[in-house]
Design a protein around this motif. Structure first.
Motif: not given
Length: 524
Positions: A437-444, A452-458
Motif C-alpha cells: 500500500s503506497s499510502f501507508v508508506n510513511m518514509s518521508c 508522510p513521515c513516521d518511523a514507527e509505521m516504517e
C-alpha cells in the motif's frame, strides 16, 4: 502453355489478395477512464498510465488468475540454499520495439528505476545487497537477508508496475519523465498518431514472442488478436455510451453508474466484472505543509468524514459499493476493523474539538477536484460539504484529472500552486498489505505524494516484510491499522466495483488487476 501459366499466375495473385494477412486491419476502439497525457508508468501511479504500460511494456514476472507468481520475461530462475542469491535467465527471442535484443543489463537498470519510486520496491531494496548482469541473458540479485518480497515485487500487478525498459531509458532520473517510449510488450505505441485530447494508438508488435501457456490474469501468453487498438478521449459519458450502443466503439472501461441500466437493456452489450475485489476510494492529505502537518488536524478528517455519503454520491447502486473501513480492503486476508471504532461516522463535534486543540486558524484548505472522471467527480463536493460541517474552510479547485496528477507532485505552498487535500482511488491489488500500500508508506521524502513521515509505521512495514507466517502478518497488519489512527497517512472512503461495458462481439477480456488488451478478440 503460356496461356496456362498466365491463368495460374492470375489465380495465385487473386489468392494472395484474399489471404488473411492481406485482410483489412482489425481495429478495436475503446474509451478508457481518462485521456493519456503522461506516458511514464514509473513516474506516476495514475492508472491510465499503468494501463498504457501494459500495452507497450512487459514484466519479468506476473500474477496469474489465482494470484500466484509466474515467470513472464524470465525463462528460469534458481535460488541458493540460504535463500540469499537469485539468478534469473531471460527467455530467448525477447526484442525491443526497435529490433534490439532485451538484455540482462536492461532489466537491472529497470528494476533500479522502479524501486526508486515504488513503495514496495523501496522496501524490497532494503533487503538487496546488489544486482549484477552476468551475461546478456542472466542477472543475479543478492539479498542481505531472506524475504518473500523479491519475486512478488517483480510481479507487482498495479501501480507502480515494474515494467522493463531499455537501459538507456531506465537510466532516466526516476524523478524525471522519460521521453523514449520503446518497450518490448505486445503492442507498439504509434507516437506519430498520439494526440492528447483526441486519441492514442497502439499496433500489434509483430516480433513479440508470447509465452506458450494460456493467458491467466496478467500472466501466460500475451497473444494479440487485433491489429490495432485506439483509445479515444471521449469525456462525455453519454456520448461514449451512445457510441457503444451504436457499435461505433467496442468498449468502455468505466461506464458511468447512472448509465449502466441503459447498457444492461441493450442486447448487443455486455458488462464484464474483470476485477472482483474492486477498488478503494481514498483521500490524501499533504503532510508537508499546514494544516495537515499537524496529526490532530489529520485526525479531524477521520471524524468529519463518512464513507456512505461518498459512495452514494458517486456510485449510487449498492450492488456496486461497500462501506469498508479496512485499510487492506474487505475480502482480503489482511482485512480488519482493528482501530476503527468511532471513526468515519461524521462526528462533527469531535472534528471541531480536534481542530480547536490543534490551533487551526481557519485558513482555507485547497482541495483538488477532478471534473472529467465520472468515478471521481462527485467526491470533491461531498468532501467539501462534510469538511465544512466538521469545522474546516475549503477552497475546492476544479480541473481535469491529468492536471490533478501533475499538480499533486508539487511541494509548493497551497496558495502558490500546491495543495492540501486530493481524492483518488486504488485498485485493491495495490493495497492488500502494509508493504504494497503506497499510502501507508510513511518514509518521508521517499513516500509518494503527500510525503508522510513516521518511523514507527516504517518499522511495522519492515516487520511485515520479514515475516512469513500469515497469522503473524495479520497481527502486524492490525498494528499498522492501530498506528494509522494516530498518524493518518490517508483516509479510506469505501470500496466500489466498476464493470467494463463491451459489445458482445468482443471476447477474451481477462480477469485481472488491470484492463489488458491481449487475448481480446473482436468477432463479426
Amino acid at each position: 502453355m503460356a496461356f496456362r501459366r498466365s491463368v495460374l499466375g492470375l489465380v495465385a495473385a487473386t489468392a494472395a489478395l484474399l489471404a488473411p494477412e492481406c485482410a483489412p486491419a482489425q481495429t478495436l476502439k475503446a474509451v478508457m477512464h481518462s485521456d493519456v497525457k503522461i506516458v511514464d508508468p514509473i513516474w506516476t501511479t495514475a492508472y491510465i498510465v499503468r494501463n498504457h504500460g501494459y500495452m507497450i511494456y512487459d514484466t519479468l514476472f506476473a500474477l496469474d488468475g489465482n494470484g500466484e507468481v509466474k515467470p513472464q520475461m524470465v525463462d528460469t530462475y534458481t535460488v541458493s540454499p540460504d535463500n540469499l542469491t537469485y539468478t534469473f535467465t531471460l527467455r530467448d527471442g525477447l526484442k525491443w520495439h526497435d529490433g534490439k535484443p532485451v538484455t540482462a543489463e536492461d532489466c537491472v537498470a529497470s528494476i533500479k528505476r522502479w524501486a526508486a519510486r515504488d513503495s514496495l520496491g523501496q522496501k524490497l531494496m532494503t533487503f538487496v545487497e546488489g544486482m549484477t548482469a552476468d551475461d546478456a541473458q542472466r542477472f543475479t540479485v543478492k539479498l542481505k537477508s531472506p524475504t518473500g518480497l523479491l519475486l512478488f515485487g517483480l510481479a507487482k500487478p498495479s501501480s507502480n508496475v515494474p515494467f522493463m525498459m531499455p537501459k538507456r531509458v531506465a537510466e532516466t532520473d526516476p524523478n524525471q519523465q522519460i521521453s523514449d517510449f520503446t518497450g518490448s510488450g505486445p503492442f507498439v505505441m504509434k507516437a506519430d498518431e498520439w494526440k492528447p485530447g483526441d486519441k492514442i494508438v497502439y499496433t500489434k508488435f509483430k516480433d513479440y514472442k508470447p509465452r506458450s501457456e494460456p493467458a491467466s490474469g496478467l500472466a501466460g501468453g500475451k497473444v494479440v488478436k487485433v491489429d490495432r487498438v485506439e483509445w479515444l478521449a471521449i469525456s462525455d459519458q453519454q456520448q461514449a455510451v451512445n457510441a457503444l450502443l451504436a457499435g461505433e466503439i467496442d468498449l468502455i472501461e468505466q461506464p458511468a453508474y447512472d448509465l449502466i441500466p441503459l447498457l444492461k437493456g441493450d442486447a448487443g452489450v455486455k458488462l464484464v466484472d474483470y476485477n472482483p475485489l474492486g477498488l478503494q476510494y481514498a483521500m490524501r492529505p499533504n503532510h508537508l505543509i499546514k494544516p495537515f502537518d499537524n496529526p490532530k488536524v489529520r485526525q479531524a478528517l477521520t471524524y468529519a468524514l463518512n464513507q456512505t455519503d461518498f459512495l452514494q454520491a458517486v456510485v449510487g447502486d449498492p450492488d456496486y459499493y461497500k462501506a469498508c473501513k479496512a485499510l487492506f480492503v474487505c475480502g482480503s486476508p489482511m482485512a480488519t476493523d482493528k482501530g476503527m471504532d468511532g471513526l468515519l461516522e461524521s462526528n462533527f463535534a469531535k472534528s471541531k474539538q480536534l481542530l480547536k486543540e490543534a490551533g487551526y486558524d481557519g485558513t482555507p484548505i485547497v482541495l483538488l477536484h477532478s471534473t472529467d472522471l465520472p468515478t471521481l467527480t462527485n467526491l470533491g463536493p461531498v468532501a467539501k460539504q462534510l469538511l465544512e460541517k466538521g469545522g474546516f474552510k475549503v477552497d475546492m479547485q476544479s480541473s481535469d484529472w491529468q492536471t490533478v496528477v501533475s499538480r499533486r507532485v508539487r511541494k509548493d505552498p497551497a496558495d502558490k500552486g500546491g495543495w492540501n487535500l486530493m481524492n483518488t482511488s486504488w485498485v485493491s491489488a495495490d493495497i492488500l498489505n502494509p508493504v504494497m500500500s503506497s499510502f501507508v508508506n510513511m518514509s518521508c521524502e521517499k513516500a509518494p505524494f503527500g510525503w508522510p513521515c513516521d518511523a514507527e509505521m516504517e518499522k511495522l512495514r519492515d516487520d511485515f516484510a520479514r515475516e512469513v507466517d500469515p497469522a503473524k502478518q495479520k497481527a502486524i497488519a492490525e498494528a499498522v491499522q492501530t498506528r494509522w489512527r494516530e498518524v493518518v497517512p490517508y483516509i479510506p472512503l469505501g470500496q466500489f466495483y466498476i464493470p467494463i461495458a463491451a459489445r458482445k462481439t468482443v471476447t477474451g477480456i481477462l480477469t485481472a488487476a488491470a484492463p489488458v488488451f491481449w487475448n481480446v478478440e473482436k468477432k463479426k
